[in-house]
Design a protein around this motif. Sequence first.
Motif, short mmCIF file in Angstrom:
data_model
loop_
_atom_site.label_atom_id
_atom_site.label_comp_id
_atom_site.label_asym_id
_atom_site.label_seq_id
_atom_site.Cartn_x
_atom_site.Cartn_y
_atom_site.Cartn_z
N ASN A 57 -55.26 -37.75 -3.74
CA ASN A 57 -56.39 -38.03 -2.86
C ASN A 57 -55.98 -38.50 -1.47
OD1 ASN A 57 -58.37 -37.33 -4.77
ND2 ASN A 57 -58.22 -39.34 -5.73
N ASN A 58 -54.67 -38.70 -1.25
CA ASN A 58 -54.17 -39.08 0.06
C ASN A 58 -53.65 -37.89 0.86
OD1 ASN A 58 -54.76 -41.71 -0.50
ND2 ASN A 58 -52.66 -42.31 -1.01
N LYS A 266 -52.32 -26.14 -0.95
CA LYS A 266 -53.76 -26.47 -0.98
C LYS A 266 -54.35 -26.21 -2.37
CE LYS A 266 -58.17 -25.87 1.39
NZ LYS A 266 -58.94 -25.80 0.12
N LEU A 267 -54.00 -25.09 -2.96
CA LEU A 267 -54.57 -24.74 -4.26
C LEU A 267 -54.14 -25.77 -5.32
CD1 LEU A 267 -56.40 -22.30 -5.07
CD2 LEU A 267 -54.39 -21.36 -6.21
N THR A 268 -52.87 -26.18 -5.28
CA THR A 268 -52.39 -27.18 -6.23
C THR A 268 -53.13 -28.50 -6.03
OG1 THR A 268 -50.20 -26.14 -6.27
CG2 THR A 268 -50.36 -28.38 -7.12
N ASN A 269 -53.31 -28.90 -4.77
CA ASN A 269 -54.01 -30.14 -4.51
C ASN A 269 -55.48 -30.07 -4.93
OD1 ASN A 269 -55.53 -31.96 -2.01
ND2 ASN A 269 -53.97 -32.92 -3.28
N ASP A 270 -56.11 -28.91 -4.69
CA ASP A 270 -57.50 -28.73 -5.12
C ASP A 270 -57.61 -28.89 -6.63
OD1 ASP A 270 -58.52 -28.28 -2.58
OD2 ASP A 270 -58.26 -26.10 -2.69
N LEU A 271 -56.65 -28.31 -7.37
CA LEU A 271 -56.67 -28.43 -8.83
C LEU A 271 -56.50 -29.87 -9.26
CD1 LEU A 271 -56.56 -26.99 -11.66
CD2 LEU A 271 -54.06 -27.15 -11.43
N MET A 272 -55.51 -30.57 -8.68
CA MET A 272 -55.24 -31.94 -9.11
C MET A 272 -56.40 -32.88 -8.77
SD MET A 272 -52.57 -31.48 -10.73
CE MET A 272 -52.46 -33.18 -11.26
N ARG A 273 -57.06 -32.64 -7.65
CA ARG A 273 -58.25 -33.45 -7.33
C ARG A 273 -59.34 -33.24 -8.39
NH1 ARG A 273 -59.15 -35.30 -1.74
NH2 ARG A 273 -57.21 -35.03 -0.57
N LYS A 274 -59.46 -31.99 -8.84
CA LYS A 274 -60.46 -31.67 -9.86
C LYS A 274 -60.10 -32.34 -11.18
CE LYS A 274 -63.16 -27.67 -11.40
NZ LYS A 274 -63.30 -26.20 -11.34
N VAL A 275 -58.81 -32.41 -11.50
CA VAL A 275 -58.37 -33.09 -12.72
C VAL A 275 -58.83 -34.54 -12.72
CG1 VAL A 275 -56.35 -33.99 -13.96
CG2 VAL A 275 -56.37 -31.61 -13.17
N PHE A 276 -58.64 -35.21 -11.58
CA PHE A 276 -58.91 -36.65 -11.52
C PHE A 276 -60.37 -36.99 -11.20
CE2 PHE A 276 -54.27 -36.54 -10.67
CZ PHE A 276 -53.89 -37.25 -11.80
N GLU A 277 -61.21 -35.96 -11.08
CA GLU A 277 -62.63 -36.22 -10.87
C GLU A 277 -63.27 -36.89 -12.09
OE1 GLU A 277 -64.60 -32.60 -9.89
OE2 GLU A 277 -64.03 -32.66 -7.77
N ASN A 279 -62.48 -38.89 -15.84
CA ASN A 279 -61.46 -39.60 -16.63
C ASN A 279 -61.14 -38.93 -17.96
OD1 ASN A 279 -61.11 -41.58 -14.67
ND2 ASN A 279 -62.63 -42.96 -15.57
N ASP A 280 -62.11 -38.17 -18.51
CA ASP A 280 -61.82 -37.55 -19.80
C ASP A 280 -60.95 -36.30 -19.68
OD1 ASP A 280 -63.69 -35.87 -18.69
OD2 ASP A 280 -65.00 -35.80 -20.45
N ASN A 281 -60.63 -35.89 -18.44
CA ASN A 281 -59.74 -34.74 -18.25
C ASN A 281 -58.29 -35.06 -18.57
OD1 ASN A 281 -61.72 -32.93 -17.43
ND2 ASN A 281 -61.51 -33.46 -15.26
N PHE A 282 -57.94 -36.34 -18.58
CA PHE A 282 -56.54 -36.72 -18.75
C PHE A 282 -56.44 -38.09 -19.42
CE2 PHE A 282 -57.96 -38.66 -14.85
CZ PHE A 282 -57.31 -39.89 -14.82
N SER A 283 -55.24 -38.37 -19.92
CA SER A 283 -54.94 -39.69 -20.47
C SER A 283 -53.62 -40.16 -19.87
CB SER A 283 -54.80 -39.64 -21.99
OG SER A 283 -56.00 -39.19 -22.60
N LEU A 284 -53.54 -41.44 -19.55
CA LEU A 284 -52.30 -42.04 -19.10
C LEU A 284 -51.65 -42.70 -20.32
CD1 LEU A 284 -50.39 -42.65 -16.74
CD2 LEU A 284 -51.70 -44.75 -16.33
N VAL A 285 -50.49 -42.18 -20.71
CA VAL A 285 -49.88 -42.58 -21.98
C VAL A 285 -48.53 -43.23 -21.73
CG1 VAL A 285 -49.11 -41.77 -24.24
CG2 VAL A 285 -51.00 -40.61 -23.07
N GLU A 286 -48.31 -44.39 -22.34
CA GLU A 286 -46.98 -45.01 -22.29
C GLU A 286 -46.13 -44.39 -23.39
OE1 GLU A 286 -45.66 -49.33 -23.43
OE2 GLU A 286 -46.27 -49.32 -21.31
#
Length: 306
Positions: A57-58, A266-277, A279-286
């Motif tokens: 997002n930066n 740009k396309l990669t950044n567009d995708l990653m922004r969509k991922v983080f829109e 919270n259920d799209n991803f999990s942060l796992v230790e």
Amino acid sequence: MSLHKQKTVKKKIQLTGVGLHSGKIANLNIKPAKPNTGIIFIRTDLKNNNEVIPHVNNVSSAVLCTTISNEYGVKISTLEHLMGALFGLGVDNAIIELDSEEVPILDGSAKVFVEEILKVGLEISNTPIKVIRINNKIDFKDGNKSISIEPSKVNLEIDFELVYENKLIGNQKNKFQIYEDELTDVFNSRTFCLFEDIEKLRKIGLAKGGSLDNAIVVKDDKILNESGLRNKKEFVNHKILDCMGDIYLSGYRIIGKIKCSQGGHKLTNDLMRKVFEKNDNFSLVEINEKNLPNAIFGKQYLKSIA
């Protein structure tokens, strides 16, 4: 020593080179950092508000390179090759000092960054790493360009297709399991351009530092660099390097499958922004040995810390 623990460089690394687009000489230091620091850029030519955090997002521009900015408008550009090297070698934490806006292009690939990091070695902490696990398939399209990411069990797969009208570049495809495959060809693959585009770029104030020493230049059916290509799929392999660097703006390594056709920053950044829109799209796992097979971060990481 565990491959599932956070890592940083053992000693400060100093590099100097020209900025691809600015044409300005820049000095860069890669310094050790404590666990859970992440990757932080510091503009040493500025006294105030000079810290810039890589994050999807930066990203303030993704035209021909990736540029990140902080809330005060302080920028770091062309960071994708360095970020790709850090990602591929498993460097979780580092302070990057830079006395200019643009990261040095060096030879146009991640080769020098990788060599210098391996030369000083990696310091392994006792703190477990964290990774982003993709939970849902997400697509993004822009005309005939497309990119998607979907769940994977233990790896990051990047499947990339490059389509050019130029016959020498043509249609190239390649696929890597990033945490398992040998990545030398990806790290060593240089940025490239068509000869006819050089003047256009310079007219809009870009590629001022570009040369045959830091880019592959293709003119019709010939490569103008005397040494030719470093590997048969250098064009698409460089795009995979860019993709690795751009997804590391997530702040963590990722478990998922990426498929891209004719994409770029740009396309990669567009995708990653969509991922983080959502919270259920991803999990942060230790990660520790109890909750993930040893297949992840295997061969490539064993090499990097040997």
